[in-house]
Design an enzyme around this catalytic site. Structure first.
Site, PDB file in Angstrom:
ATOM      1  N   ARG A 105      -9.157  10.768  -8.325  1.00 26.91           N
ATOM      2  CA  ARG A 105      -7.867  10.687  -7.114  1.00 26.91           C
ATOM      3  C   ARG A 105      -7.333   9.770  -6.977  1.00 26.91           C
ATOM      4  O   ARG A 105      -7.432  10.063  -5.145  1.00 26.91           O
ATOM      5  CB  ARG A 105      -9.173  11.862  -6.795  1.00 26.91           C
ATOM      6  N   TYR A 138       0.440  -1.354   0.065  1.00 25.97           N
ATOM      7  CA  TYR A 138       0.013   0.041  -0.160  1.00 25.97           C
ATOM      8  C   TYR A 138       1.145   1.092  -0.151  1.00 25.97           C
ATOM      9  O   TYR A 138       1.969   1.076  -0.304  1.00 25.97           O
ATOM     10  CB  TYR A 138      -1.150  -0.216   1.070  1.00 25.97           C
ATOM     11  N   GLU A 170     -14.055   4.758  -2.525  1.00 26.42           N
ATOM     12  CA  GLU A 170     -12.438   5.048  -3.103  1.00 26.42           C
ATOM     13  C   GLU A 170     -11.829   5.609  -4.007  1.00 26.42           C
ATOM     14  O   GLU A 170     -12.316   5.621  -4.637  1.00 26.42           O
ATOM     15  CB  GLU A 170     -11.910   3.487  -3.049  1.00 26.42           C
ATOM     16  N   ASP A 171     -11.340   7.022  -3.189  1.00 28.27           N
ATOM     17  CA  ASP A 171     -10.216   8.071  -4.644  1.00 28.27           C
ATOM     18  C   ASP A 171     -11.244   8.912  -5.148  1.00 28.27           C
ATOM     19  O   ASP A 171     -10.859   8.584  -6.388  1.00 28.27           O
ATOM     20  CB  ASP A 171      -9.555   7.396  -4.818  1.00 28.27           C
ATOM     21  N   ASN A 203      -0.707  12.000   0.917  1.00 26.45           N
ATOM     22  CA  ASN A 203       0.094  10.167   0.497  1.00 26.45           C
ATOM     23  C   ASN A 203       0.303  10.737  -1.013  1.00 26.45           C
ATOM     24  O   ASN A 203      -0.383  11.687  -1.579  1.00 26.45           O
ATOM     25  CB  ASN A 203      -0.822   9.504   0.807  1.00 26.45           C
ATOM     26  N   ASP A 217     -14.152   6.151   2.825  1.00 22.94           N
ATOM     27  CA  ASP A 217     -12.767   6.045   3.575  1.00 22.94           C
ATOM     28  C   ASP A 217     -12.007   7.176   3.582  1.00 22.94           C
ATOM     29  O   ASP A 217     -12.030   7.583   4.674  1.00 22.94           O
ATOM     30  CB  ASP A 217     -11.926   4.837   3.215  1.00 22.94           C
ATOM     31  N   ASP A 218     -12.224   8.657   2.431  1.00 18.82           N
ATOM     32  CA  ASP A 218     -11.448   9.342   2.108  1.00 18.82           C
ATOM     33  C   ASP A 218     -11.897  10.521   3.314  1.00 18.82           C
ATOM     34  O   ASP A 218     -11.751  11.149   3.606  1.00 18.82           O
ATOM     35  CB  ASP A 218     -11.702   9.499   0.540  1.00 18.82           C
ATOM     36  N   LYS A 231      -6.513  -1.968  -0.646  1.00 15.17           N
ATOM     37  CA  LYS A 231      -6.930  -1.664   0.114  1.00 15.17           C
ATOM     38  C   LYS A 231      -7.868  -3.340   0.718  1.00 15.17           C
ATOM     39  O   LYS A 231      -8.159  -3.272   2.002  1.00 15.17           O
ATOM     40  CB  LYS A 231      -8.337  -0.790  -0.144  1.00 15.17           C
TER      41      LYS A 231
END
Length: 573
Positions: free
Chosen positions: A163, A110, A252-253, A425, A275-276, A181
């Site tokens: 993203r 990850y 996610e993202d 990150n 999650d973000d 993930k």
């Protein structure tokens, strides 16, 4: 087409897998392949005679062989490719190795290495994993879901690749994130890999590098936008509800505006979370709660500056506000203690371009009356530090070095023990380093980052680098929600997870400046959080009515340990 089923022998009560593949097909299935660990009896029963060398290995011996080869790889990217290849061959062995070497390998599978992998994914892909849903195949979504070989789907991690970390639009090359993930859900959370499905909504890309790359494997079109995009999402969600009605969907993202809309539109219609937004908010709050115990202050007494008000920044602000409320502050009092900055500078209530998610954290312009500003056109980061005198500084901007030594010294001048969370990150995007904070605060500041940093020595003591990574939160939240069989995931569940995570930090760890438990405890962290989430679900009327001890036992049993199950040949009906 299901390739195996979990069975229990009615006479001996032995659990085994009834397997429907034979021979080379069985060896080619990464969920079922044991390679040299197939027993002599299994080799005969499953048509493997002659396909394997005669030696029979244990899982432990196979792991030793893998580590010996892994350690010879010259760099992190080669290690990522090697481990991905192992996962594509033998998932049980992969997860045994990953679980046994979690500290070393999480940065490989990850962040930060997964960011580099996503930038090259079309060039390094050896085998496709998960499902790819595009405008060309969305009309066949039921057929796509039914074609999966998994016996059941309890979890989906879904991205559209717009993203990815701090790297932007990577199209379907962003699939590396859902795959990563899922690895963490299994290794840290203990979910079984046979029920975890990564999904990429391949809706095109606006990345000219990818569109011009003949090797790029995604849907080679500009990104689908507007109503066509939302129609595809709706068809996907309806397909999930029809085929896997009890599955948890982790968004996610996604790009900022889409992430908030997805969460708002679907959080009550399908078991899901972002999650973000929620995971980042919860783990950041856990760091602040631990720092407060070390400083002997309440969160309600801190002044918090958040740089970057995308989904991560808004999520952090929301959970800080919720905790401040629980400590007795009104919404207006919370607002006066949370200073939010984005591209226009400090968010002010009369700015026309604020999103509805940013507006609750915009300051009244009247506060500027007594501020000394460097410019009349924009209230920048330095202005806020000098005038608001924050005691907590949080960065989610993907702007490396944003928290300069001068800025950190200015924060330390207002609080000898400031809390600095540099959360962007991968590591190359981090706002500052542990060394920067230690130097500016003379070793008294508290630091956490999104990507890993090594501990440092200063004045004869060890200063710990806590990794404020969502992997502390989402595996336990997912496990708890699934075990409790909740119809939706609430903010109260994430707050319960955050407080439970912070409470796990021991006094000895606090003395070193650790704001989170060590990553060696990730499985225990997931169990603790799952219990907190399940109890909150039960107490709020959303989860199963089980006692605390029962939940603890059920959650402990639910955590899968990587080991080979015995196989018996089965026959398709």
């Amino acid at each position: 087409m299901k390739t195996f089923s979990l069975k229990v022998d009615p006479l001996t009560n032995e659990e085994y897998w009834e397997v429907y593949l034979r021979g080379q097909q069985l060896l080619s299935d990464p969920l079922l392949n044991k390679a040299s660990a197939f027993s002599p009896e299994e080799r005969m029963a499953l048509d493997l005679s002659g396909l394997l060398r005669s030696g029979v290995s244990t899982l432990e011996l196979q792991g030793q062989r893998i580590i010996a080869a892994y350690e010879k790889k010259p760099d992190d990217m080669e290690k990522y490719i090697y481990l991905q290849g192992l996962m594509d061959r033998n998932e049980v062995l992969f997860y045994r190795v990953l679980t046994d070497h979690l500290i070393e390998m999480v940065p490989i599978v990850y962040t930060p290495t997964v960011g580099q992998a996503c930038q090259q994914l079309s060039h390094i892909t050896r085998r496709f994993r998960g499902l790819y849903v595009s405008p060309e195949n969305i009309g066949r979504i039921d057929q796509i879901f039914q074609s999966t070989s998994m016996p059941t789907v309890s979890l989906m991690v879904v991205t559209d690749g717009e993203r990815i970390l701090g790297l932007g639009d990577l199209g379907s090359d962003g699939m590396g994130i859902p795959v990563g993930k899922v690895k963490l859900y299994v290794a840290a959370g203990g979910l079984h890999p046979a029920c975890c499905l990564p999904v990429c909504l391949d809706v095109g890309t606006n990345n000219e590098r990818l569109l011009g790359d003949p090797i790029y494997l995604g849907w080679r079109r500009p990104r689908l936008e507007g109503q066509d995009y939302w129609d595809l999402i709706e068809k996907f969600v309806l397909g999930v509800k029809r085929n896997f009605p009890e599955a948890l969907v982790q968004w996610e993202d996604f790009a900022k505006h889409k992430a908030f809309t997805l969460l708002e539109r679907y959080r009550d219609r399908v078991l899901s979370f972002d999650d973000d937004i929620q995971g980042t908010g919860a783990v950041a709050l856990a760091c602040l709660m631990t720092a407060g115990r070390i400083k002997k202050t309440r969160l309600a007494d801190e002044r918090v500056l958040i740089a970057g008000m995308g989904q991560a920044g808004v999520g952090i602000a929301q959970y800080i506000q919720a905790q401040m409320r629980s400590e007795g502050l009104t919404d207006q009092e919370c607002r006066r203690r949370i200073f939010a900055l984005d591209e226009p500078g400090l968010l002010l209530d009369d700015m026309p371009a604020l999103s509805k998610w940013q507006k609750p954290f915009a300051q009244d312009r009247a506060i500027l009356a007594n501020w000394r500003l460097r410019s009349t056109g924009r209230v920048d980061l330095e202005d806020v530090v000098q005038n608001a005198r924050p005691t907590v500084l949080i960065g989610v901007t993907a702007q490396p070095g944003l928290f300069s030594p001068q800025l950190l010294r200015a924060v330390a001048a207002g609080d000898p023990q400031p809390v600095i969370l540099a959360l962007s990150n991968p590591t190359s995007k981090c706002e500052c380093t542990l060394e920067d904070v230690a130097t500016a605060t003379k070793g008294r500041g508290h630091f956490a980052s999104g990507s890993p940093f090594a501990d440092i020595q200063r004045d004869g003591r060890t200063l710990a680098a806590s990794q404020c990574n969502n992997l502390y939160i989402f595996p336990g939240v997912g496990l708890g929600a699934l075990v409790a069989k909740v119809p939706k995931v609430t903010d109260a569940m994430f707050l319960a997870a955050s407080l439970a995570l912070s409470a796990m930090v021991t006094s000895d760890q606090e003395a070193k400046g650790q704001l989170l438990p060590p990553m060696t405890d990730l499985r225990a962290v997931a169990r603790t959080i799952a219990n907190a989430v399940a109890r909150e679900a039960r107490d709020s009327g959303l989860g199963r009515l089980l006692g605390d001890d029962t939940y603890e036992a059920v959650i402990a049993r639910a955590q899968w340990e990587p080991r080979y199950a015995p196989y018996r040949p089965g026959r398709r009906d």
